[in-house]
Design an enzyme around this catalytic site. Structure first.
Site, short mmCIF file in Angstrom:
data_model
loop_
_atom_site.label_atom_id
_atom_site.label_comp_id
_atom_site.label_asym_id
_atom_site.label_seq_id
_atom_site.Cartn_x
_atom_site.Cartn_y
_atom_site.Cartn_z
N HIS A 23 6.49 0.67 -2.54
CA HIS A 23 5.29 0.69 -1.67
C HIS A 23 5.12 1.75 -0.68
CE1 HIS A 23 5.80 -4.07 -2.53
NE2 HIS A 23 5.19 -3.43 -3.33
N ASP A 119 -1.79 -1.90 1.32
CA ASP A 119 -1.25 -2.06 -0.21
C ASP A 119 -1.67 -3.60 -0.60
OD1 ASP A 119 0.91 -3.49 0.34
OD2 ASP A 119 2.28 -2.07 0.37
#
Ligand code: UDP
Length: 485
Positions: A23, A119
């Site tokens: 991420h 995210d």
């Protein structure tokens, strides 16, 4: 938390990834582009987790542009919420939830950024940002095919009774390639599980975004991108605009002493002769599987760089929260005499290697990968065909797509009913990819995509333009605000 008081006059954005290199890396690359190409000042908010050598190195790198400020959020204690059985996504979501409790005051101290980019697992930010009138964009870090599945999941959840894995037919996301139930991601394989609830919770909130960035581009995932833009189902939902801005991958990385040794070794090998074996930031194998893999590599007589992790029979994602921190001696767990017998042909490094530097090296000719989305993009961007070795989360979906739709990977198969992939199969696939006809076809295809990725990201390319459009809209809004003052 250390908040820099030296705000530049540039328009200000904040970026909030969830923990995990898969991420952090793509959101950091997006941030760099916004700073370097589009003139923003970015506050990169990092959720503090257990110390990870690789992560620290990346985020403390002196090569980060001056207008990109890394800000560590105060650590949150989740020890009372987790047990040894807590699965990785639940663990991650709990850390995020606890860590984001002070988000409102953090964003206020940061003088309300122009937009916040999150995210898939930091969606708690939607509620805070709604109150502060900050638009939120989601950077969907996995594939667009998983993005389409995720946007469809709330419907599937309403319409299907029982487990998705027991459905007689593949899952048909509107407009997309049917997905075999055995390829479904781990988080949706057991709907009674906490992980499923967390996954569903976060993806159900995707629709709240002002826009969604996809880490992909038209030539790689034409079907899913078209489905999201043109299929009636998604138009009716409606979903936020999807901007494909990929492939955004790690471009540079600091080299450790061990990485420098790998580079020195690679310099001495013939062009495209080395297979790089690495299973992502968290991937680990069982003892039995690691032994078969090492033996298969040895039998193939191909050159290799093997990133070795101490095997574990517990979980395939065992190293997720302490990537690269486990200093160990591979001789203790690889087959006896393996390192000696493969001396000169192979190189074994413990825990972590500078993956992009290895993939970029001209001697690297194949990548045995767990097919995490970042690793898959990195391989394509560097024109390296893959051996697909999926382990957890959505990696089986990625592996199938790369092998069957994109044509850049080959999947070894375990013999009927067996849990491990045997050494003979590993030897066969390694030889096919490194020196067989199949390898040549895959290499040609991956080089075409490499070229297409370069074009998409260059000035005037589709991904460059998609990001520019959003960046300009942020600046326009700012200009209006200033005029109205
Ligand atoms: N990575 C690396 N060295 C390693 C293992 C992983 O640099 O030894 C990097 C890799 O380049 C990629 C990221 O870690 O950028 C892993 O992300 P991915 O999405 O492939 O998989 P995940 O680790 O999230 O499962």
């Amino acid at each position: 938390m250390v908040v820099s008081d030296q705000y530049s006059k540039k328009p200000h954005l904040a970026v909030l990834p969830s923990p995990g290199m898969g991420h952090i890396i793509p959101l950091l690359e997006l941030s760099k582009r916004l700073v370097i190409h589009h003139g923003f000042h970015v506050s990169f908010l990092v959720i503090t987790t257990e110390a990870s050598a690789a992560q620290n190195q990346l985020l403390r790198s002196p090569t980060l542009p001056p207008d990109l400020h890394v800000i560590d959020l105060p650590p949150a204690d989740v020890s009372h919420l987790i047990t040894d059985d807590t699965l990785v996504l639940t663990h991650l979501c709990l850390i995020v939830r606890e860590s984001l409790k002070p988000l409102r005051s953090i964003l206020t101290q940061l003088d309300r950024p122009k937009a916040l980019i999150i995210d898939p697992f930091t969606t708690e930010a939607f509620d805070v940002c709604r109150d502060l009138s900050i638009p939120v964009y989601s950077f969907f870090t996995p594939s667009t095919s998983l993005l389409a599945f995720s946007l469809y999941l709330p419907t599937l959840d309403r319409e299907v009774e029982g487990e998705f894995v027991d459905m007689p037919e593949p899952v048909q996301v509107p407009g997309c390639t049917p997905m075999r139930t055995e390829d479904l991601l781990d988080q949706v394989r057991n709907r009674k599980n906490e992980e499923y609830k967390w996954f569903l919770y976060h993806v159900s909130r995707l629709k709240m975004a002002t826009g969604i960035f996809a880490n992909s581009w038209e030539d790689l995932e034409p079907v899913s991108l078209r489905a999201l833009k043109q299929t009636r189902f998604f138009q009716d939902m409606p979903i936020p605009p999807v901007h494909s801005v990929g492939p955004l991958i790690k471009e540079t990385e600091p080299l450790t002493e061990s990485d420098k040794e790998i580079m020195t070794w690679l310099h001495k090998q013939p062009c495209e002769s080395v297979l790089f074996v690495s299973l992502g930031s968290g991937g680990t194998l069982s003892t039995e599987q690691l032994t078969e893999l090492a033996s298969g590599l040895e039998m193939s007589q191909q050159r290799f760089v093997l990133v070795a992790r101490r095997p574990t029979d517990a979980s395939a994602s065992a190293a997720f929260f302490n990537v690269g921190s486990d200093v160990n001696d591979p001789a203790a767990y690889l087959p006896e005499g393996f390192t000696k017998r493969t001396e000169g042909v192979g190189l074994v490094v413990p825990s972590w290697a500078a993956q992009v530097a290895v993939l970029r090296h001209r001697s690297t000719g194949g990548f045995l990968s767990h097919c995490g989305w970042n690793s898959s993009l990195e391989s394509i961007v560097h024109g390296v065909p893959m051996i697909a070795w999926p382990l957890y989360t959505e990696q089986r979906m990625n592996a199938t797509m790369l092998a069957e739709e994109v044509g850049v990977a080959m999947k070894p198969v375990a013999r009927g009913g067996e849990r491990v992939i045997g050494k003979e199969e590993i030897e066969r696939v390694v030889r096919l990819v490194m020196e067989g006809e199949k390898g040549k076809v895959m290499r040609r295809r991956v080089k075409e995509l490499q070229e297409s990725a370069r074009n998409a990201l260059n000035h005037g390319g589709s991904s460059y333009d998609s990001l520019s459009l959003v960046a300009e809209s942020w600046k326009d809004e700012l200009a209006h605000e200033v005029l109205e003052m």
